[in-house]
Design an enzyme around this catalytic site. Structure first.
Site, mmCIF file in Angstrom:
data_model
loop_
_atom_site.group_PDB
_atom_site.id
_atom_site.type_symbol
_atom_site.label_atom_id
_atom_site.label_comp_id
_atom_site.label_asym_id
_atom_site.label_seq_id
_atom_site.Cartn_x
_atom_site.Cartn_y
_atom_site.Cartn_z
ATOM 1 N N GLY A 27 0.677 -1.351 -0.129
ATOM 2 C CA GLY A 27 0.018 0.032 0.060
ATOM 3 C C GLY A 27 0.838 1.344 0.035
ATOM 4 O O GLY A 27 0.652 2.239 -0.799
ATOM 5 N N HIS A 28 1.985 1.244 0.721
ATOM 6 C CA HIS A 28 2.736 2.411 0.920
ATOM 7 C C HIS A 28 3.617 2.503 -0.579
ATOM 8 O O HIS A 28 3.645 3.835 -0.996
ATOM 9 C CB HIS A 28 3.727 2.344 2.110
ATOM 10 N N GLY A 138 -3.664 7.342 1.676
ATOM 11 C CA GLY A 138 -4.216 6.229 1.348
ATOM 12 C C GLY A 138 -5.867 6.357 1.796
ATOM 13 O O GLY A 138 -6.135 7.275 2.776
ATOM 14 N N LYS A 140 -7.709 4.104 3.067
ATOM 15 C CA LYS A 140 -8.244 3.075 4.312
ATOM 16 C C LYS A 140 -8.608 3.939 5.350
ATOM 17 O O LYS A 140 -9.581 3.882 6.263
ATOM 18 C CB LYS A 140 -7.074 2.210 4.888
ATOM 19 N N GLN A 144 -9.409 10.374 8.230
ATOM 20 C CA GLN A 144 -7.978 11.195 8.118
ATOM 21 C C GLN A 144 -8.105 11.753 6.804
ATOM 22 O O GLN A 144 -7.772 13.032 6.814
ATOM 23 C CB GLN A 144 -6.879 10.162 8.222
ATOM 24 N N MET A 175 -4.422 -3.544 3.172
ATOM 25 C CA MET A 175 -3.141 -3.643 3.830
ATOM 26 C C MET A 175 -3.025 -2.521 4.824
ATOM 27 O O MET A 175 -3.423 -1.372 4.869
ATOM 28 C CB MET A 175 -2.256 -3.325 2.776
#
Ligand code: PAF
Length: 279
Positions: A27-28, A138, A140, A144, A175
C-alpha cells in the site's frame, strides 16, 4: 529537509509528499508510485508520531524496520526518505494543536480522542517543512483523508491532496502495518471486514437501502468471526461523514473492529464495484 526542499523549489521542481509511519507494505509503495505521477520529486516522511497515539495504544510496539523501509523507498526512486528523530520534530512539548472540528468528532474520533489533532498537527508541520505541491494519502483512513483535506483548505495551503484507493491483499484484507500483529487465526477473523463489504454491496444491489437493516445484518456476519469486537459499524455520507438512514450513491460503509488486541479499520463506497486495486 527544509533547505533541500527550498533549493529544489527554487530550481522549478514540484515535490510530492507521502506521509507515513513506516513499516512499508505494498500500500505504501503504491502511494509512492502515485506521488511520482503528480510531481517531479517524491519525499516520503517516516515518523511514528507520538502525539496521535492515546494512552494504552500501540506507540511503543508500533512495528519499525528502518533499513528495510529505506531499501524499499530507494527502489521506488524516492528522492528523500525523511525520518526525523522525535526530538527533532518535537524539541519541546508542543503547545500548539491543529484541530479540525466536526469531521474529527465521529467514527475514529469517538474512541481515539485527540488522535486527529495529533495527525493534523504533525501533517501541518510536515507540510511546512517539505513544502509539497501534492501530498498522497491512502483511503483506508477515510476520515483522516477528509480531515486533512479540510485542514488544507481551511489553512490555505496550496497543496493538492491526492487520495489513493485502498490496496488489498489477495483475500481482500486492506493492507496495514498493523496487520503484522495478527496471528494466522486472527487474519482469518479480520476478513470479517471484507465479508461485511461484500454483503453490504450485495444487499444494496438488491435494492435494500435502509441503513439500520443493512447494519443489523452486517453485525451478525461480523460477530460470526472468532475473537472480533465491533468498535463502530456505520453508514455515512462520504462528503461530510454524517450518519445516513437511507443509503444513496454517496454512502460509505465505515468500520473499526478489534481482533484480539489489534484495532483494524476499513471502509467502502457501497455503490462501487468490488475488486482489488493494483497499482
Ligand atoms: O496515516 C498515517 O500513517 C499517519 O496518520 C500520518 C498521516 C503519517 C500522520 O502521522
Amino acid at each position: 529537509m527544509s533547505a533541500w526542499a527550498e533549493a529544489r523549489i527554487r530550481a522549478g521542481k514540484r515535490i510530492s509528499l507521502v506521509p507515513t509511519m513506516g513499516f512499508f507494505h505494498e500500500g505504501h509503495l503504491c502511494l509512492m508510485r502515485r506521488a511520482a505521477q503528480t510531481a517531479d520529486l517524491v519525499v516520503v516522511s517516516l515518523f511514528v508520531n507520538p502525539i496521535q497515539f492515546g494512552p494504552g495504544e500501540d506507540l511503543d510496539r508500533y512495528p519499525r524496520d528502518m533499513e528495510r523501509d529505506a531499501g524499499l523507498a530507494w527502489k521506488e526512486g524516492v528522492a528523500v526518505l525523511f525520518a526525523p528523530a522525535r526530538e527533532a520534530m518535537y524539541p519541546e512539548l508542543p503547545q500548539t494543536r491543529v484541530t479540525v472540528a466536526g469531521l474529527s468528532e465521529g467514527l475514529c474520533g469517538l474512541t481515539r480522542p485527540g488522535h486527529f489533532d495529533g495527525v493534523c498537527t504533525v501533517v501541518a508541520k510536515l507540510f511546512n517543512i517539505v513544502k509539497p505541491a501534492t501530498a498522497v494519502f491512502g483511503s483506508k483512513d477515510y476520515q483522516q483523508l477528509a480531515v486533512i483535506r479540510k485542514m488544507t483548505a481551511d489553512l490555505n495551503w496550496n497543496i493538492d491532496i491526492v487520495a489513493h484507493p485502498i490496496v488489498r491483499d489477495h483475500n481482500g484484507l486492506a493492507m496495514s502495518s498493523r496487520n503484522s500483529y495478527l496471528s494466522a487465526e486472527e487474519r482469518r477473523s479480520a476478513l470479517a471486514l471484507v465479508k461485511a463489504i461484500d454483503v453490504a454491496r450485495a444487499m444494496t444491489g438488491r435494492g435494500i437501502n435502509d441503513a439500520d437493516r443493512l447494519l443489523a445484518e452486517l453485525e451478525i456476519i461480523i460477530k460470526m468471526h472468532d475473537n472480533v469486537e465491533i468498535e463502530y459499524l456505520t453508514i455515512v455520507d462520504s462528503r461530510n461523514l454524517q450518519v445516513q438512514k437511507n443509503v444513496d450513491n454517496q454512502s460509505l460503509l465505515a468500520m473499526a473492529i478489534r481482533v484480539g488486541g489489534t484495532r483494524l479499520i476499513d471502509n467502502a463506497m457501497l455503490f462501487e464495484e468490488a475488486g482489488e486495486f493494483q497499482c
